[in-house]
Design an enzyme around this catalytic site. Sequence first.
Site, PDB file in Angstrom:
ATOM      1  CB  SER A  78      -1.122  -0.166   1.164  1.00  0.00           C
ATOM      2  OG  SER A  78      -0.212   0.690   2.719  1.00  0.00           O
ATOM      3  CE  LYS A  79      -1.098   7.654  -2.588  1.00  0.00           C
ATOM      4  NZ  LYS A  79       0.169   6.647  -4.001  1.00  0.00           N
ATOM      5  NE  ARG A  80       0.253   0.647   6.009  1.00  0.00           N
ATOM      6  CZ  ARG A  80       1.062  -0.334   6.146  1.00  0.00           C
ATOM      7  NH1 ARG A  80       1.872   0.003   6.885  1.00  0.00           N
ATOM      8  NH2 ARG A  80       0.023  -1.591   5.919  1.00  0.00           N
TER       9      ARG A  80
END
Length: 469
Positions: free
Chosen positions: A241-243
Site C-alpha cells: 500500500s501507499k504506506r
Amino acid sequence: MSDRPVVTRIAPSPTGSMHIGTARTALFNWLYARHTGGKFLLRVEDTDRERSTEAAVQVIFEGLKWLGLEADEPPVFQATRAERHREVAHEMLATGGAYRDYMTPEELEAEREVARAEGRVVRSPWRDADPATWPADRPFAVRLKSPLDGETLVDDQVKGLIRFQNQNLDDLIVLRSDGTPTYNLAVVVDDHDMGITHVIRGDDHVNNTARQTLIYKALGWEAPVFAHLPLIYGPDGLKLSKRHGAQAVGEFEEMGYLPEAMRNYLAKLGWGHGDDEIFSDEQAAAWFDIKDVVSAPARLDWAKLNHLNNHYIRQAEPARLTALIAGIHETRGRQIDAAARVVLERTIPLVRDGAKTLPELADATVFVLEARPLTLPEKALGLLTDETRARLSRLRDGLGAEADWTVAALDARIRAFAEQEGVGLGKFGPALRSCLAGGSPAPDLAGALVSLGREESLSRLDDALSPAN
Ligand code: GLU
C-alpha cells in the site's frame, strides 16, 4: 495446446494507476512469450465505463511503454466487444450450456436467504425449466448451467493442481437482464478470440479461473494453460500500500528508478535463475519458464531494488542520464541549457557510483550548475586562512599550466603539489573543494576539476581567492 505458438496477454483494468503487481504480471507474460518465440498481447478491460477514462487508459499505455513491455499487436478494448459477448451467451443458451433465469430481484433475495440458512449456494428454479416454457416477454439473466457435483480441476503451472468442489459454485450469470455481459464471460470470450494459450495473472484471480474453466467447458472450447502469480507484499509482509513508499509504476518512475532496473527487480519477485542477481532482458527471456515461478508471496525489498538501480545507473549512457536528470533539475527550478547539458554529461560518469536513484544523481551534479560567484558557506570561509589562500594560489598557477585536463593528470599534479609543499592533502583539499563547489557535494578534487572544466574551475578558484572573500 502445446503445439500452438504461445500467445500471452496482460489484461489490465484502467483504474488511474498501474499497480506494480500488474507490471510484474506483464513482465512474466512478456518474458514467457519471448522465451517461446510467441506473442504478447494487451487487452484493456475497460467495461467499468466510469473508471475507464481516456486518461486512465493512457496511464496503462504509458506504464507499459516506460517499462519497455509493449505488446506485439494493437490493444483490444473489451468494452467494444460486448456484442460478441452477447452472441456467445446466446450460443450457450442454444446449446443448453446456459439457461434463462427469470427470477425477480425479490425472488433472488428470498432464495439467497434460504440458501444461506441451508448452507448451500444459490440455485434458480429456472435451471431445469423446459426452454419451451421460457416466457418471451419478461426480462431474464443468462446463467451458466454449472455441474451440481464433482470437481473442477485447474492444473496451475505455479500452484499445482487446484480442486474446486462444484457444489460450492453457483450458476454464474454470464449476461445480466439488461443485456450486459459479466466479467468472467468477457474474459473467456476475449481470451479465446485472441488465441491466448497461456493466462498468467495474479493469485487474486484463482476463483475466477474455476468459473472460467466451467465457461470454457460449456462452450466446448479448449481452456488455456493457467498460471497464478503470488501477490507482491510490502517489506513487512502486509498487502502493498501507499504506506510502503510506492505501489504504482508511475511512482517508481518518479522516484528515479530506471525501467531496466525495474524489469530486473520484478523478474526476481517470484522467479529467479540460480543466484543470479543481475541479468539482461535477453538472459531473462532465455532462462524464463513459467514452471519455475514460486508460489510463495513475494516481498518488496527496497535495498535490493536500490542496489540494482545503482548498477543500471552506472551502466547507462551518460547522454540518456543527462536528459533524465535535466528534467529533475528543471522541475527543481533550474534552467538547463545546451551548455549545461554538456557539463552534466561530462560530470555524470564522475559522480554516479554512489547514486541509487536519479534524484540522487541529480543531487550529485548540482555543484556544476551553480552560478559564479559561488556563495561560500561559513565553514569554507573558515578554511581559507592566509596560509591556505597562499597555498591555493600557488596551486592555481600550477593548474593553470596543466595542459592535460584529465582526472589522471590532475590527480598526479595535486599529489605532486602536496609533496612539494611538504603537507598532506588534508591541509588544502577541503578548502579547494569548497572553492570549487561551494556547499554542494562534489566528487574528489580531480573529478570536480574535470567536471567543471578548466575555465570554470580556474574562475571559481579566482573568485574564492579574491580579496572580497
Ligand atoms: N482485469 C484484471 C485485472 O486488472 C485481469 C484479468 C485477467 O488477467 O484475466 O486484475
